[in-house]
Design an enzyme around this catalytic site. Sequence first.
Site, short mmCIF file in Angstrom:
data_model
loop_
_atom_site.label_atom_id
_atom_site.label_comp_id
_atom_site.label_asym_id
_atom_site.label_seq_id
_atom_site.Cartn_x
_atom_site.Cartn_y
_atom_site.Cartn_z
N GLY A 196 0.82 -1.21 0.00
CA GLY A 196 0.00 0.00 0.00
C GLY A 196 0.84 1.25 0.00
O GLY A 196 2.06 1.19 -0.23
N ASN A 197 0.21 2.38 0.24
CA ASN A 197 0.95 3.63 0.32
C ASN A 197 0.33 4.52 1.40
O ASN A 197 -0.67 4.16 2.01
CB ASN A 197 0.98 4.33 -1.06
CG ASN A 197 -0.40 4.65 -1.55
OD1 ASN A 197 -1.11 5.46 -0.96
ND2 ASN A 197 -0.81 3.99 -2.64
N ARG A 198 0.91 5.70 1.60
CA ARG A 198 0.55 6.52 2.76
C ARG A 198 -0.62 7.47 2.49
O ARG A 198 -0.93 8.32 3.31
CB ARG A 198 1.78 7.31 3.20
CG ARG A 198 2.86 6.41 3.77
CD ARG A 198 4.11 7.19 4.06
NE ARG A 198 3.83 8.36 4.85
CZ ARG A 198 4.50 9.50 4.78
NH1 ARG A 198 5.49 9.62 3.94
NH2 ARG A 198 4.16 10.51 5.55
N SER A 199 -1.28 7.34 1.36
CA SER A 199 -2.38 8.27 1.06
C SER A 199 -3.51 8.13 2.09
O SER A 199 -3.92 7.03 2.44
CB SER A 199 -2.93 7.97 -0.33
OG SER A 199 -4.14 8.65 -0.51
#
Length: 412
Positions: free
Chosen positions: A215-218
């Site tokens: 995933g990512n930090r959005s």
Amino acid sequence: MTTALPARATLPGRFVVLGVAGGIAAYKAVEVCRQLVESGAHVAPVLTDAAQRFVGPLTFSALASEPARVDLFDAPEPIPHTTLGRRADLVVVAPATATLLAKYAAGIGDDLLSATLLATRAPVLLAPAMHTEMWEHPAVRANVDELTERGVHFVGPTAGALAGRDEGPGRLADPDLIVDAAGRVLAEGHDLAGVRVLVTAGGTREPIDPVRFVGNRSSGKMGHAVADAAARRGAQVTLVTTTARPAAPAVARVAVETAEEMADAVLDRFADSDVVVMAAAVADFRPKVAATDKLKKHDGVPELVLEATPDILAALGQRRRDQILVGFAAETNELHEHAAAKLAAKHLDFVVANDVSEPDAGFEVDTNRAVLLDSDGSIEELPLLPKTVLAGLVLDRIRDRLTERRPQERDQ
Ligand code: C5P
């Protein structure tokens, strides 16, 4: 090129109730009052008891359009909250303290300001200010979410120096930003009435196994801000989101998790959309194979083989007819170059580019510093802004595009 925020052309002649709650930032409300009056608004100040511990009503009475009111039972008129509530074109509260947010969210009207907030049908703009610990407290977060869901507007807080030499998010937005936001709220009206807007928000999660993902930090804050603001402006909004964040009641929410699911949800709705704003941070790679059972430590370190996800925006760029397409570009280097390349490669109308390596800009925070690159070649560098304000500017540009296009459609 750097542009100033839009003029306050919508304030002259408008009746603005300026509520002041009891925080140290109450002294800055004096400047908000002065600027509102200077912009042509008729300003009626209302101070809570606690606000008067920080700054006296006389100061506001001297600067505003009418004397400051401080009491539910001792005002010039018998039922001041309903009188003010009905006369108001807009209610601005600066600073809005944690207590004020809690009372408003819970429907408590035990003083003139909180009673006026309940008695008005005018739009409400809150400029919160408090210490970081208070702003981040789950009770305050829940109240902000609840009020946002009800269509209340927020400006700030921003990060910076706080009372007692503390530092962090919780600082009252600058008075000129509050007055600009007030003008914007009044201007909003329904300038996107009937426009079908599809927005994506959040980071996608690409499964490794049933419990783990890439995933990512959005946080989804930017996309949600665009969706909520578009709905307030009368658009028919569909929000394809990976987050559990609440959205305005008028927004149709579609929950997705992976890039594939987001692609399906967006492509299915594309033909019936006038505008697509791809604010989601879509993963570019996913594990080629997702294990059906949880990978066990004792089986050794797994080897992850990645493959590309579908590029949703590029697919939309290929299929677009007369839709307006807006992309976001989160970069850590060579911002302009990378964003310009995306604008061209994905056939977009414009790109909102931001350097996510900068403090207070990009992922997870409430503010963003963006550059707008337009397919007409123009480049607009914006200052550090609350995401809610940036969302308004993005929608202004979309509205301008729609207005430019409409006469051409009629000629065809
Ligand atoms: O190429 P990059 O991922 O940086 O492009 C960013 C823009 O493209 C964003 O608007 C994002 O929502 C969109 N995007 C997409 N599908 C992908 C990757 C990004 O629509 N697989």
